[in-house]
Scaffold this motif. Structure first.
Motif, PDB file in Angstrom:
ATOM      1  N   LEU A 277    -129.110  52.804 -35.963  1.00  0.00           N
ATOM      2  CA  LEU A 277    -130.413  53.173 -35.396  1.00  0.00           C
ATOM      3  C   LEU A 277    -131.136  51.942 -34.868  1.00  0.00           C
ATOM      4  O   LEU A 277    -131.728  51.971 -33.782  1.00  0.00           O
ATOM      5  CB  LEU A 277    -131.257  53.867 -36.458  1.00  0.00           C
ATOM      6  CG  LEU A 277    -132.690  54.244 -36.047  1.00  0.00           C
ATOM      7  CD1 LEU A 277    -132.668  55.209 -34.871  1.00  0.00           C
ATOM      8  CD2 LEU A 277    -133.441  54.852 -37.220  1.00  0.00           C
ATOM      9  N   VAL A 278    -131.082  50.854 -35.620  1.00  0.00           N
ATOM     10  CA  VAL A 278    -131.735  49.616 -35.187  1.00  0.00           C
ATOM     11  C   VAL A 278    -131.125  49.125 -33.884  1.00  0.00           C
ATOM     12  O   VAL A 278    -131.842  48.731 -32.952  1.00  0.00           O
ATOM     13  CB  VAL A 278    -131.630  48.533 -36.281  1.00  0.00           C
ATOM     14  CG1 VAL A 278    -132.183  47.204 -35.770  1.00  0.00           C
ATOM     15  CG2 VAL A 278    -132.378  48.972 -37.539  1.00  0.00           C
ATOM     16  N   ARG A 279    -129.792  49.175 -33.799  1.00  0.00           N
ATOM     17  CA  ARG A 279    -129.136  48.723 -32.564  1.00  0.00           C
ATOM     18  C   ARG A 279    -129.524  49.604 -31.381  1.00  0.00           C
ATOM     19  O   ARG A 279    -129.740  49.112 -30.263  1.00  0.00           O
ATOM     20  CB  ARG A 279    -127.611  48.728 -32.758  1.00  0.00           C
ATOM     21  CG  ARG A 279    -127.082  47.576 -33.606  1.00  0.00           C
ATOM     22  CD  ARG A 279    -125.572  47.477 -33.512  1.00  0.00           C
ATOM     23  NE  ARG A 279    -124.923  48.620 -34.165  1.00  0.00           N
ATOM     24  CZ  ARG A 279    -124.552  48.640 -35.430  1.00  0.00           C
ATOM     25  NH1 ARG A 279    -124.784  47.585 -36.210  1.00  0.00           N
ATOM     26  NH2 ARG A 279    -123.957  49.701 -35.931  1.00  0.00           N
ATOM     27  N   GLU A 280    -129.621  50.923 -31.627  1.00  0.00           N
ATOM     28  CA  GLU A 280    -129.971  51.834 -30.542  1.00  0.00           C
ATOM     29  C   GLU A 280    -131.412  51.611 -30.084  1.00  0.00           C
ATOM     30  O   GLU A 280    -131.707  51.614 -28.887  1.00  0.00           O
ATOM     31  CB  GLU A 280    -129.773  53.273 -31.006  1.00  0.00           C
ATOM     32  CG  GLU A 280    -129.717  54.288 -29.886  1.00  0.00           C
ATOM     33  CD  GLU A 280    -128.494  54.132 -28.991  1.00  0.00           C
ATOM     34  OE1 GLU A 280    -128.503  54.729 -27.910  1.00  0.00           O
ATOM     35  OE2 GLU A 280    -127.544  53.405 -29.368  1.00  0.00           O
ATOM     36  N   VAL A 281    -132.324  51.402 -31.028  1.00  0.00           N
ATOM     37  CA  VAL A 281    -133.717  51.108 -30.676  1.00  0.00           C
ATOM     38  C   VAL A 281    -133.776  49.814 -29.876  1.00  0.00           C
ATOM     39  O   VAL A 281    -134.525  49.706 -28.886  1.00  0.00           O
ATOM     40  CB  VAL A 281    -134.587  51.010 -31.951  1.00  0.00           C
ATOM     41  CG1 VAL A 281    -135.963  50.452 -31.611  1.00  0.00           C
ATOM     42  CG2 VAL A 281    -134.713  52.370 -32.614  1.00  0.00           C
ATOM     43  N   TRP A 282    -133.003  48.827 -30.276  1.00  0.00           N
ATOM     44  CA  TRP A 282    -132.997  47.539 -29.576  1.00  0.00           C
ATOM     45  C   TRP A 282    -132.535  47.707 -28.129  1.00  0.00           C
ATOM     46  O   TRP A 282    -133.096  47.103 -27.219  1.00  0.00           O
ATOM     47  CB  TRP A 282    -132.105  46.556 -30.311  1.00  0.00           C
ATOM     48  CG  TRP A 282    -132.012  45.215 -29.637  1.00  0.00           C
ATOM     49  CD1 TRP A 282    -130.975  44.718 -28.910  1.00  0.00           C
ATOM     50  CD2 TRP A 282    -133.023  44.204 -29.599  1.00  0.00           C
ATOM     51  NE1 TRP A 282    -131.259  43.474 -28.429  1.00  0.00           N
ATOM     52  CE2 TRP A 282    -132.511  43.132 -28.835  1.00  0.00           C
ATOM     53  CE3 TRP A 282    -134.299  44.108 -30.147  1.00  0.00           C
ATOM     54  CZ2 TRP A 282    -133.252  41.980 -28.607  1.00  0.00           C
ATOM     55  CZ3 TRP A 282    -135.039  42.953 -29.916  1.00  0.00           C
ATOM     56  CH2 TRP A 282    -134.507  41.909 -29.152  1.00  0.00           C
ATOM     57  N   ARG A 283    -131.511  48.548 -27.916  1.00  0.00           N
ATOM     58  CA  ARG A 283    -131.007  48.762 -26.555  1.00  0.00           C
ATOM     59  C   ARG A 283    -132.080  49.392 -25.674  1.00  0.00           C
ATOM     60  O   ARG A 283    -132.260  48.997 -24.516  1.00  0.00           O
ATOM     61  CB  ARG A 283    -129.768  49.660 -26.576  1.00  0.00           C
ATOM     62  CG  ARG A 283    -128.524  49.020 -27.162  1.00  0.00           C
ATOM     63  CD  ARG A 283    -127.325  49.972 -27.100  1.00  0.00           C
ATOM     64  NE  ARG A 283    -127.055  50.371 -25.732  1.00  0.00           N
ATOM     65  CZ  ARG A 283    -127.278  51.597 -25.258  1.00  0.00           C
ATOM     66  NH1 ARG A 283    -127.781  52.534 -26.040  1.00  0.00           N
ATOM     67  NH2 ARG A 283    -126.991  51.874 -24.006  1.00  0.00           N
TER      68      ARG A 283
ATOM     69  N   ALA B 148    -129.186  42.399 -12.667  1.00  0.00           N
ATOM     70  CA  ALA B 148    -128.842  43.810 -12.551  1.00  0.00           C
ATOM     71  C   ALA B 148    -127.831  44.286 -13.588  1.00  0.00           C
ATOM     72  O   ALA B 148    -127.259  45.344 -13.449  1.00  0.00           O
ATOM     73  CB  ALA B 148    -128.287  44.088 -11.139  1.00  0.00           C
ATOM     74  N   GLU B 149    -127.614  43.464 -14.622  1.00  0.00           N
ATOM     75  CA  GLU B 149    -126.593  43.872 -15.608  1.00  0.00           C
ATOM     76  C   GLU B 149    -127.028  45.141 -16.316  1.00  0.00           C
ATOM     77  O   GLU B 149    -128.197  45.341 -16.610  1.00  0.00           O
ATOM     78  CB  GLU B 149    -126.355  42.755 -16.642  1.00  0.00           C
ATOM     79  CG  GLU B 149    -127.535  42.460 -17.557  1.00  0.00           C
ATOM     80  CD  GLU B 149    -128.423  41.382 -16.998  1.00  0.00           C
ATOM     81  OE1 GLU B 149    -129.224  40.823 -17.750  1.00  0.00           O
ATOM     82  OE2 GLU B 149    -128.290  41.090 -15.791  1.00  0.00           O
ATOM     83  N   GLU B 150    -126.063  45.977 -16.615  1.00  0.00           N
ATOM     84  CA  GLU B 150    -126.341  47.245 -17.290  1.00  0.00           C
ATOM     85  C   GLU B 150    -126.523  47.005 -18.782  1.00  0.00           C
ATOM     86  O   GLU B 150    -125.857  46.173 -19.376  1.00  0.00           O
ATOM     87  CB  GLU B 150    -125.152  48.188 -17.056  1.00  0.00           C
ATOM     88  CG  GLU B 150    -125.307  49.543 -17.704  1.00  0.00           C
ATOM     89  CD  GLU B 150    -124.147  50.447 -17.347  1.00  0.00           C
ATOM     90  OE1 GLU B 150    -123.829  51.346 -18.115  1.00  0.00           O
ATOM     91  OE2 GLU B 150    -123.553  50.206 -16.281  1.00  0.00           O
ATOM     92  N   VAL B 151    -127.444  47.759 -19.383  1.00  0.00           N
ATOM     93  CA  VAL B 151    -127.594  47.716 -20.845  1.00  0.00           C
ATOM     94  C   VAL B 151    -126.455  48.554 -21.399  1.00  0.00           C
ATOM     95  O   VAL B 151    -126.494  49.772 -21.365  1.00  0.00           O
ATOM     96  CB  VAL B 151    -128.948  48.291 -21.292  1.00  0.00           C
ATOM     97  CG1 VAL B 151    -129.061  48.263 -22.796  1.00  0.00           C
ATOM     98  CG2 VAL B 151    -130.074  47.490 -20.667  1.00  0.00           C
ATOM     99  N   ALA B 152    -125.401  47.882 -21.867  1.00  0.00           N
ATOM    100  CA  ALA B 152    -124.154  48.557 -22.197  1.00  0.00           C
ATOM    101  C   ALA B 152    -124.284  49.383 -23.479  1.00  0.00           C
ATOM    102  O   ALA B 152    -125.066  49.081 -24.356  1.00  0.00           O
ATOM    103  CB  ALA B 152    -123.035  47.530 -22.355  1.00  0.00           C
ATOM    104  N   ALA B 153    -123.461  50.412 -23.520  1.00  0.00           N
ATOM    105  CA  ALA B 153    -123.452  51.244 -24.726  1.00  0.00           C
ATOM    106  C   ALA B 153    -122.760  50.506 -25.862  1.00  0.00           C
ATOM    107  O   ALA B 153    -121.867  49.700 -25.645  1.00  0.00           O
ATOM    108  CB  ALA B 153    -122.720  52.563 -24.442  1.00  0.00           C
TER     109      ALA B 153
END
Length: 383
Positions: free
Chosen positions: A337-343, A378-383
């Motif tokens: 969850l923390v990683r997802e919030v950070w993304r 323009a780098e994508e915020v990767a999954a």
């Protein structure tokens, strides 16, 4: 003012403005409130505007009257574009005198992209953020209308039926006939004013359903307008429930509606104008399990925007945090969850950074330079 905002006149409408305290503003962000009955006073818009002003931006939330009236119409595009231009040209609302940023969710995000594609408006826009938005309105509408009734919140399909049911009398007649095994009464709408016809009364049910749904989204479940109305109109109640329960009936209705409303749906489709988008950066946030607007809509727009010569950078953030209108019950827990919030925060940070840089640019700057200078950003915020 309402909810902390100061109400001002703007381009023939009104807007709530939220100014940052302390230091001079770092830029200006125009918020499109989307289709909801409270318009600019929707509490979610107030929270967003306050958050933007809290990090140093002037946040302007214009009232787009057709959207506040629950209308799906190309007029919303014209009104919003006029507001964006007026904000950019106003030395009080845009004290830095540079380009502004725009943000919106669902159809409001699609309008933000359309504004960044329209000649006369794109010159004043430097950054765009779209949350759960779609590229093709017709495709998104057909999906919302044809899905199984348990798949998603019916807000989108109620909205579509409210606006376009009158354009599909054949499908509406089918809904009535399949429910009552009898010809539908007066679908031609030629009754006297004191006795509204079946279609008008059915449309009223969809409007009340939208008002109830919006109240529930705002945690105001005490407001239930629809049940009493349906109890008073059993023929409307039967057709209303039949349409929601039957994907087959709704698919027939959607096909007829999509054909009859094609000019309106095209006017609200960014996919037809993405090559003309011109801005420093576009950020697309989308829930991977969004059942109302599928994530493929964001993926397709991201691919097209990366090929647009006037776009400096594109960030696509697919997230497990949210669905279309709220938190995803299947979202990660713990460290995930923390990683997802950070993304998600990283993607929002890209938008805010682009918005701040856009505020430094003079309106009318040749944005073709951004496609070169901004390539590294323009780098994508990767999954």
């Amino acid at each position: 003012g309402g909810g902390g905002g100061v109400e001002v006149w703007l381009a023939g409408t009104v807007a709530d403005v939220y100014w940052p305290g302390g230091a001079p503003p770092v830029g200006t962000v125009v918020v499109c409130h989307g289709i909801n009955p409270l318009g600019k006073r929707d509490p979610r818009m107030v929270v967003l505007a306050r958050a933007l002003s809290g990090v140093g931006f002037v946040a302007v939330v214009p009232n787009v009257a057709p959207m506040a009236a629950l209308e799906v119409t190309g007029l919303s595009r014209q009104v919003f574009c006029g507001c964006v231009r007026a904000v950019a040209e106003d030395p009080v609302l845009n004290p830095r005198g540079g380009q502004v940023a725009v943000v919106g969710a669902s159809m409001a995000g699609s309008l933000a992209l359309l504004a960044a594609s329209e000649e006369g408006t794109r010159e004043v826009i430097g950054a765009v953020c779209c949350v759960g938005s779609f590229g093709c309105t017709a495709r998104a509408s057909l999906r919302a209308m044809s899905g199984h009734p348990t798949e998603d919140d019916p807000y989108a399909r109620n909205l579509l039926m409210l606006n376009f049911l009158h354009l599909a009398p054949a499908a509406a007649a089918l809904a009535y006939s399949s429910t009552f095994d009898a010809p539908p009464p007066a679908l031609a709408e030629k009754e006297e004013a004191e006795e509204p016809g079946f279609l008008r009364r059915l449309a009223a049910a969809f409007r009340l359903a939208l008002l109830d749904s919006h109240a529930e989204q705002l945690n105001s479940p005490g407001i239930h307008l629809l049940p009493a109305y349906l109890a008073a109109h059993p023929d409307v109640a039967a057709a209303f429930h039949s349409l929601h329960a039957s994907p087959t009936l709704r698919a027939a209705l959607a096909a007829e509606m999509a054909h009859a409303a094609s000019p309106t749906l095209a006017a609200l489709s960014p996919s037809l104008a993405l090559a003309n988008v011109s801005c420093r950066h576009v950020v697309l946030l989308h829930g991977v399990r969004d059942e109302v607007v599928h994530v493929e809509e964001a993926r397709g727009m991201a691919e097209a925007l990366r090929g647009a010569k006037g776009v400096g950078g594109v960030t696509l953030c697919e997230t497990e945090l949210m669905t279309h209108g709220g938190l995803d019950e299947g979202r990660p827990r713990g460290a995930g969850l923390v990683r997802e919030v950070w993304r998600v925060l990283a993607a929002v940070g890209v938008f805010l950074g682009a918005a701040e840089e856009a505020g430094k640019e003079k309106v009318g700057k040749n944005k073709m330079e951004w496609a070169q200078a901004g390539a590294g950003a323009a780098e994508e915020v990767a999954a």
